[in-house]
Design an enzyme around this catalytic site. Sequence first.
Site, PDB file in Angstrom:
ATOM      1  N   ASP A 296       0.814  -1.210   0.000  1.00 49.89           N
ATOM      2  CA  ASP A 296       0.000   0.000   0.000  1.00 49.89           C
ATOM      3  C   ASP A 296       0.848   1.262   0.000  1.00 49.89           C
ATOM      4  OD1 ASP A 296      -2.126  -1.710   0.085  1.00 49.89           O
ATOM      5  OD2 ASP A 296      -3.185  -0.622   1.655  1.00 49.89           O
TER       6      ASP A 296
ATOM      7  N   CYS B  36       0.676  -8.259   4.879  1.00 49.74           N
ATOM      8  CA  CYS B  36       0.252  -6.871   4.698  1.00 49.74           C
ATOM      9  C   CYS B  36      -1.234  -6.733   4.390  1.00 49.74           C
ATOM     10  CB  CYS B  36       1.146  -6.191   3.675  1.00 49.74           C
ATOM     11  SG  CYS B  36       2.815  -5.930   4.347  1.00 49.74           S
ATOM     12  N   ASP B  37      -1.636  -5.502   4.145  1.00 48.78           N
ATOM     13  CA  ASP B  37      -2.994  -5.016   4.345  1.00 48.78           C
ATOM     14  C   ASP B  37      -4.122  -5.900   3.818  1.00 48.78           C
ATOM     15  OD1 ASP B  37      -1.161  -3.011   4.885  1.00 48.78           O
ATOM     16  OD2 ASP B  37      -2.607  -1.448   4.509  1.00 48.78           O
ATOM     17  N   LYS B  38      -4.214  -6.148   2.521  1.00 48.37           N
ATOM     18  CA  LYS B  38      -5.335  -6.926   1.969  1.00 48.37           C
ATOM     19  C   LYS B  38      -5.047  -8.407   1.977  1.00 48.37           C
ATOM     20  CE  LYS B  38      -6.333  -2.984   1.749  1.00 48.37           C
ATOM     21  NZ  LYS B  38      -4.940  -2.651   1.752  1.00 48.37           N
TER      22      LYS B  38
ATOM     23  N   CYS C  23       4.672  -2.326   8.344  1.00 49.54           N
ATOM     24  CA  CYS C  23       5.049  -1.027   8.922  1.00 49.54           C
ATOM     25  C   CYS C  23       4.754  -0.975  10.422  1.00 49.54           C
ATOM     26  CB  CYS C  23       4.354   0.100   8.174  1.00 49.54           C
ATOM     27  SG  CYS C  23       4.875   0.194   6.442  1.00 49.54           S
TER      28      CYS C  23
ATOM     29  N   GLU D 252      -6.982   4.546  -0.450  1.00 50.92           N
ATOM     30  CA  GLU D 252      -6.631   5.133   0.849  1.00 50.92           C
ATOM     31  C   GLU D 252      -6.154   6.562   0.644  1.00 50.92           C
ATOM     32  OE1 GLU D 252      -5.226   1.290   3.487  1.00 50.92           O
ATOM     33  OE2 GLU D 252      -3.702   2.580   2.611  1.00 50.92           O
TER      34      GLU D 252
ATOM     35  N   SER E  36      -5.543   4.907   5.292  1.00 45.52           N
ATOM     36  CA  SER E  36      -4.514   4.017   5.799  1.00 45.52           C
ATOM     37  C   SER E  36      -4.578   4.008   7.316  1.00 45.52           C
ATOM     38  CB  SER E  36      -3.143   4.519   5.347  1.00 45.52           C
ATOM     39  OG  SER E  36      -2.114   3.902   6.087  1.00 45.52           O
TER      40      SER E  36
END
Length: 556
Positions: free
Chosen positions: A78, A119-121, A191, A442, A468
């Site tokens: 992202d 990570c995110d998704k 992160c 985002e 985010s």
Amino acid sequence: MKSDSVKKGISQAPHRSLFNALGYTEEERRRPMIGIVCSYNEIVPGHMNLDKIAEAVKMGVAMAGGMPVMFPAIAVCDGIAMGHIGMKYSLVTRDLIADSTECMAKAHGFDGLVMIPNCDKNVPGLLMAAARVNIPTIFVSGGPMLAGHIDGRKRSLSSMFEAVGSVAAGTMTEEKLAEYEEKVCPTCGSCSGMYTANSMNCLTEAIGMGLQGNGTIPAVYSARIRLAKHAGMKIMELVEKDIRPRDIMSKEAFMNAMAMDMALGCSTNTMLHLPAIAHEAGVELNMEIANEVSSRTPNLCHLAPAGPTYMEDLNEAGGIYAVMNELAKKDLLNLDLITCTGKTVRENIAGCVNRDPSVIRPIEDPYMQEGGIAVLKGNLAPDTGIVKRSAVLPEMMVHEGPARVFDCEEDAIKAILGGKIVPGDVVVIRYEGPKGGPGMREMLNPTSAIAGMGLDTTVALITDGRFSGASRGASIGHVSPEAAVGGPIALVEEGDIISIDIPANKLELKVSDEVLAARRAAWQPREPKVNDGYLKRYAALVTSGNRGAILELPTA
């Protein structure tokens, strides 16, 4: 065994010949076949170490008598995708990941799965797949990044984005920006703050699909390798006992996850992902529940960007189980639920104490009596608007100001960095929702620019897109219905007064019903900004943010 369908019998002789081609022995084929779903790639910092995690998982599976077989899942970074067309392709990968994992798992007859996301998704996509396929499954993530250090203070990626705004405002030199660039992301891993990736990895642990430490052990710690080996061993127990994702991911488990979401101060993206995962598990999780849970769940953690602590600090303080123990003191969790350990939540968290009250506040002394996320409603957001309340400054909890309206993120960024946004303004970014984007980008760039320019104490931002986990301030996203389907956010005009009251869960446009009706009559739908390829199909199938942006076939 489920894998007998591809390994045993006369009719399976052709299948066995192909296993021979792969180098698998007869001795291996007698064992349960475990799919290792590895999201390793060389473009996402949180995934560059997943090859090592996968090797450790495979060793654990083999030690416990299984046949490990690895296959891949995709992941988008992202941070690298932020602020350009790439961000349209972030959320949409959640469904690609779920679909492709379902295809691989069902096509090859696996007996169990070990998911290796970070990570995110990638995390919610694999959780969706786990619920959909519903064979014994366990998760082990790649772990969080260590924080960077600049001038004796810990820093993270959100500091980097805000530094860009500070340079634009003239409060930081380009030389200092270059130092940030070198130091804020010092290791591999997701992160280092309580952003979306770490939020989802922590909630995976809280919901019972990951072992202790899944959400918090730093990526570079050897304890992460040991955790991966244990996950590989544990999947064999889950296969033997036939404990499946839907046995674990019950309605009560999602309520536990929601309570932990509020206590931890997770990313607002969890309000997209938890309903989508629940949907795959056959559980309805509407956003009305969020404020109910928030009203009784204190916020105990202020990790970056809400505060000065980081994932490594939460790990040292006792991690997710320590936070769960704090909530258990006031009976805020169901402790009798089965988990991927084969034990109950109560058994898992026994003896896991809070080792640092400055990182995990005792439940008797929380940051806030209510949870970290709030769902706002009103004539501007009849369905929902989502805000990370724990990352909003006290002076912005209630705000009223004129709308500054932009039909895309890029135009808003130009105005913010160009000094055209002034104290008191309410920046509105629309046509960035699931359909309108398409892809629900985002808005970290505009929120970071606002914060970096010192406007976060006086300026709010509202969007039908999303934020985010690194965003902070009065940033209200997921406004539903979105502009692309004629939601009220499409009817806002420059200078309209918008009222935000987070304590009261209100988001109002100070325009009469008659005026709004006239604007609605004149409103015309717009062509999607991208109208080809995967995004065209996604826009046709995706639902609104308040429903988790799940995909649904159009009704006749």
